[in-house]
Motif scaffolding. Structure first.
Motif, PDB file in Angstrom:
ATOM      1  N   GLN A 114      -5.258 -18.139   8.236  1.00 55.40           N
ATOM      2  CA  GLN A 114      -4.151 -19.078   8.005  1.00 55.40           C
ATOM      3  C   GLN A 114      -3.790 -19.091   6.514  1.00 55.40           C
ATOM      4  N   GLY A 115      -2.546 -18.751   6.197  1.00 53.32           N
ATOM      5  CA  GLY A 115      -2.068 -18.771   4.822  1.00 53.32           C
ATOM      6  C   GLY A 115      -2.514 -17.606   3.963  1.00 53.32           C
ATOM      7  N   ARG A 116      -3.280 -16.673   4.504  1.00 54.87           N
ATOM      8  CA  ARG A 116      -3.759 -15.524   3.735  1.00 54.87           C
ATOM      9  C   ARG A 116      -2.738 -14.400   3.778  1.00 54.87           C
ATOM     10  N   THR A 117      -2.610 -13.657   2.688  1.00 55.73           N
ATOM     11  CA  THR A 117      -1.692 -12.522   2.613  1.00 55.73           C
ATOM     12  C   THR A 117      -2.468 -11.254   2.938  1.00 55.73           C
ATOM     13  N   ILE A 118      -1.993 -10.528   3.952  1.00 55.79           N
ATOM     14  CA  ILE A 118      -2.633  -9.285   4.361  1.00 55.79           C
ATOM     15  C   ILE A 118      -1.566  -8.255   4.725  1.00 55.79           C
ATOM     16  N   VAL A 119      -1.992  -7.017   4.868  1.00 57.42           N
ATOM     17  CA  VAL A 119      -1.111  -5.950   5.318  1.00 57.42           C
ATOM     18  C   VAL A 119      -1.742  -5.335   6.565  1.00 57.42           C
ATOM     19  N   ALA A 120      -0.902  -4.932   7.508  1.00 59.18           N
ATOM     20  CA  ALA A 120      -1.406  -4.353   8.755  1.00 59.18           C
ATOM     21  C   ALA A 120      -0.334  -3.460   9.371  1.00 59.18           C
ATOM     22  N   ASN A 121      -0.756  -2.657  10.336  1.00 58.37           N
ATOM     23  CA  ASN A 121       0.196  -1.840  11.085  1.00 58.37           C
ATOM     24  C   ASN A 121       1.214  -2.734  11.782  1.00 58.37           C
ATOM     25  N   ASP A 122       2.402  -2.216  11.978  1.00 59.48           N
ATOM     26  CA  ASP A 122       3.461  -2.979  12.647  1.00 59.48           C
ATOM     27  C   ASP A 122       3.041  -3.467  14.030  1.00 59.48           C
ATOM     28  N   SER A 123       2.206  -2.698  14.715  1.00 60.64           N
ATOM     29  CA  SER A 123       1.812  -3.039  16.083  1.00 60.64           C
ATOM     30  C   SER A 123       1.004  -4.338  16.175  1.00 60.64           C
ATOM     31  N   VAL A 124       0.428  -4.799  15.075  1.00 56.30           N
ATOM     32  CA  VAL A 124      -0.392  -6.017  15.114  1.00 56.30           C
ATOM     33  C   VAL A 124       0.169  -7.151  14.257  1.00 56.30           C
ATOM     34  N   ARG A 125       1.336  -6.948  13.685  1.00 55.03           N
ATOM     35  CA  ARG A 125       1.931  -7.968  12.808  1.00 55.03           C
ATOM     36  C   ARG A 125       2.144  -9.290  13.542  1.00 55.03           C
ATOM     37  N   GLU A 126       2.643  -9.216  14.765  1.00 55.72           N
ATOM     38  CA  GLU A 126       2.942 -10.427  15.528  1.00 55.72           C
ATOM     39  C   GLU A 126       1.681 -11.278  15.746  1.00 55.72           C
ATOM     40  N   THR A 127       0.585 -10.624  16.097  1.00 55.41           N
ATOM     41  CA  THR A 127      -0.688 -11.325  16.307  1.00 55.41           C
ATOM     42  C   THR A 127      -1.124 -12.041  15.035  1.00 55.41           C
ATOM     43  N   LEU A 128      -1.001 -11.365  13.907  1.00 55.65           N
ATOM     44  CA  LEU A 128      -1.424 -11.951  12.639  1.00 55.65           C
ATOM     45  C   LEU A 128      -0.507 -13.082  12.194  1.00 55.65           C
ATOM     46  N   GLU A 129       0.788 -12.897  12.392  1.00 57.63           N
ATOM     47  CA  GLU A 129       1.724 -13.979  12.047  1.00 57.63           C
ATOM     48  C   GLU A 129       1.472 -15.208  12.911  1.00 57.63           C
ATOM     49  N   ALA A 130       1.172 -15.012  14.192  1.00 56.19           N
ATOM     50  CA  ALA A 130       0.870 -16.132  15.084  1.00 56.19           C
ATOM     51  C   ALA A 130      -0.390 -16.876  14.637  1.00 56.19           C
ATOM     52  N   ALA A 131      -1.311 -16.159  13.963  1.00 58.95           N
ATOM     53  CA  ALA A 131      -2.540 -16.779  13.457  1.00 58.95           C
ATOM     54  C   ALA A 131      -2.326 -17.432  12.094  1.00 58.95           C
ATOM     55  N   GLY A 132      -1.105 -17.333  11.565  1.00 58.94           N
ATOM     56  CA  GLY A 132      -0.784 -17.990  10.302  1.00 58.94           C
ATOM     57  C   GLY A 132      -0.892 -17.129   9.070  1.00 58.94           C
ATOM     58  N   ALA A 133      -1.110 -15.823   9.235  1.00 63.55           N
ATOM     59  CA  ALA A 133      -1.208 -14.926   8.078  1.00 63.55           C
ATOM     60  C   ALA A 133       0.180 -14.630   7.522  1.00 63.55           C
ATOM     61  N   LYS A 134       0.222 -14.355   6.236  1.00 58.46           N
ATOM     62  CA  LYS A 134       1.453 -13.903   5.584  1.00 58.46           C
ATOM     63  C   LYS A 134       1.337 -12.385   5.476  1.00 58.46           C
ATOM     64  N   LEU A 135       2.337 -11.674   6.003  1.00 50.24           N
ATOM     65  CA  LEU A 135       2.283 -10.218   6.013  1.00 50.24           C
ATOM     66  C   LEU A 135       3.032  -9.643   4.816  1.00 50.24           C
ATOM     67  N   ALA A 136       2.383  -8.705   4.137  1.00 55.91           N
ATOM     68  CA  ALA A 136       2.965  -8.026   2.986  1.00 55.91           C
ATOM     69  C   ALA A 136       3.316  -6.595   3.370  1.00 55.91           C
ATOM     70  N   ASP A 137       4.164  -5.972   2.572  1.00 55.24           N
ATOM     71  CA  ASP A 137       4.540  -4.583   2.814  1.00 55.24           C
ATOM     72  C   ASP A 137       3.921  -3.633   1.791  1.00 55.24           C
ATOM     73  N   ASP A 138       2.850  -4.062   1.142  1.00 63.80           N
ATOM     74  CA  ASP A 138       2.189  -3.242   0.138  1.00 63.80           C
ATOM     75  C   ASP A 138       1.306  -2.179   0.787  1.00 63.80           C
ATOM     76  N   THR A 139       0.802  -1.266  -0.024  1.00 66.10           N
ATOM     77  CA  THR A 139      -0.117  -0.237   0.449  1.00 66.10           C
ATOM     78  C   THR A 139      -1.459  -0.857   0.808  1.00 66.10           C
ATOM     79  N   VAL A 140      -2.020  -1.578  -0.133  1.00 63.88           N
ATOM     80  CA  VAL A 140      -3.304  -2.262   0.031  1.00 63.88           C
ATOM     81  C   VAL A 140      -3.141  -3.667  -0.518  1.00 63.88           C
ATOM     82  N   VAL A 141      -3.668  -4.660   0.194  1.00 64.44           N
ATOM     83  CA  VAL A 141      -3.617  -6.043  -0.290  1.00 64.44           C
ATOM     84  C   VAL A 141      -5.054  -6.536  -0.445  1.00 64.44           C
ATOM     85  N   VAL A 142      -5.332  -7.043  -1.635  1.00 63.65           N
ATOM     86  CA  VAL A 142      -6.620  -7.672  -1.917  1.00 63.65           C
ATOM     87  C   VAL A 142      -6.327  -9.133  -2.188  1.00 63.65           C
ATOM     88  N   GLU A 143      -6.859 -10.010  -1.337  1.00 69.27           N
ATOM     89  CA  GLU A 143      -6.694 -11.441  -1.554  1.00 69.27           C
ATOM     90  C   GLU A 143      -8.005 -12.137  -1.248  1.00 69.27           C
TER      91      GLU A 143
END
Length: 190
Positions: free
Chosen positions: A127-156
């Protein structure tokens, strides 16, 4: 003198199940070994776990610790390679949620690549964490409250995520650096 084995004395779990994306395990594995880490394959499988390489089954790897017996307290960090088959099997196992919560609650580094970041949603700690993932799992992560980035690698914080194996060089450099930094800060706080 710079330490060429910054992860010496650190034990890192590699969390996999049959069908994990082999290159997403072996490439970071080499980088972590070169940095001096001790690696343990933790799996839902018994004895051997089978990777997926390109469009076919790949190599077998010896399982060091059954997932049902693994505790986050026994490791300094965890690496989770992607691979739809393997990630689906991990998602279906209740011990995955337990161990990922253990790493998250202790502030220990969690590195996930490809579709593996969807497992972070299971831990209910994105919840509220910024992460990057494949497009196929973005919806699952957004539903869990994650913020999706378009970077190569995200360290948070304690999380390191990368989209796929095209980002492998940046991912390998990030995990070695971040695992070293976070492990040192956790040791200093203890």
């Amino acid at each position: 003198m710079q330490n060429d084995k910054p992860l010496a004395g650190k034990t890192i779990a590699i969390l996999v199940s049959n069908g994990f994306e082999e290159i997403q395990m072996t490439e970071p594995q080499r980088a972590l070994l070169a940095a001096g880490a001790t690696l343990k394959i933790v799996s839902t499988e018994q004895g051997l776990v089978n990777g997926w390489h390109e469009k076919a089954w790949g190599h077998y790897f010896a399982v060091d610790v059954p997932l049902s017996n693994a505790l986050a307290a026994d490791f300094d960090a965890v690496l989770i390679p992607g691979g739809e088959r393997g990630v689906a099997k991990l998602a279906a196992n209740p011990h995955t949620k337990r161990i990922l919560r253990g790493f998250a609650d202790a502030g220990k580094p969690i590195a996930a690549l490809g579709v593996a970041p969807q497992l972070l949603a299971l831990s209910e700690r994105v919840q509220g964490r910024t992460i990057v993932a494949n497009d196929s799992v973005r919806e699952t992560l957004e539903a869990a409250g994650a913020k999706l980035a378009d970077d190569t690698v995200v360290v948070e914080g304690n999380l390191i995520t990368a989209r796929d194996d095209l980002d492998m060089e940046a991912f390998k450099a990030s995990i070695v650096e971040h695992f070293t930094t976070v492990a040192a800060s956790l040791a200093a706080a203890a």
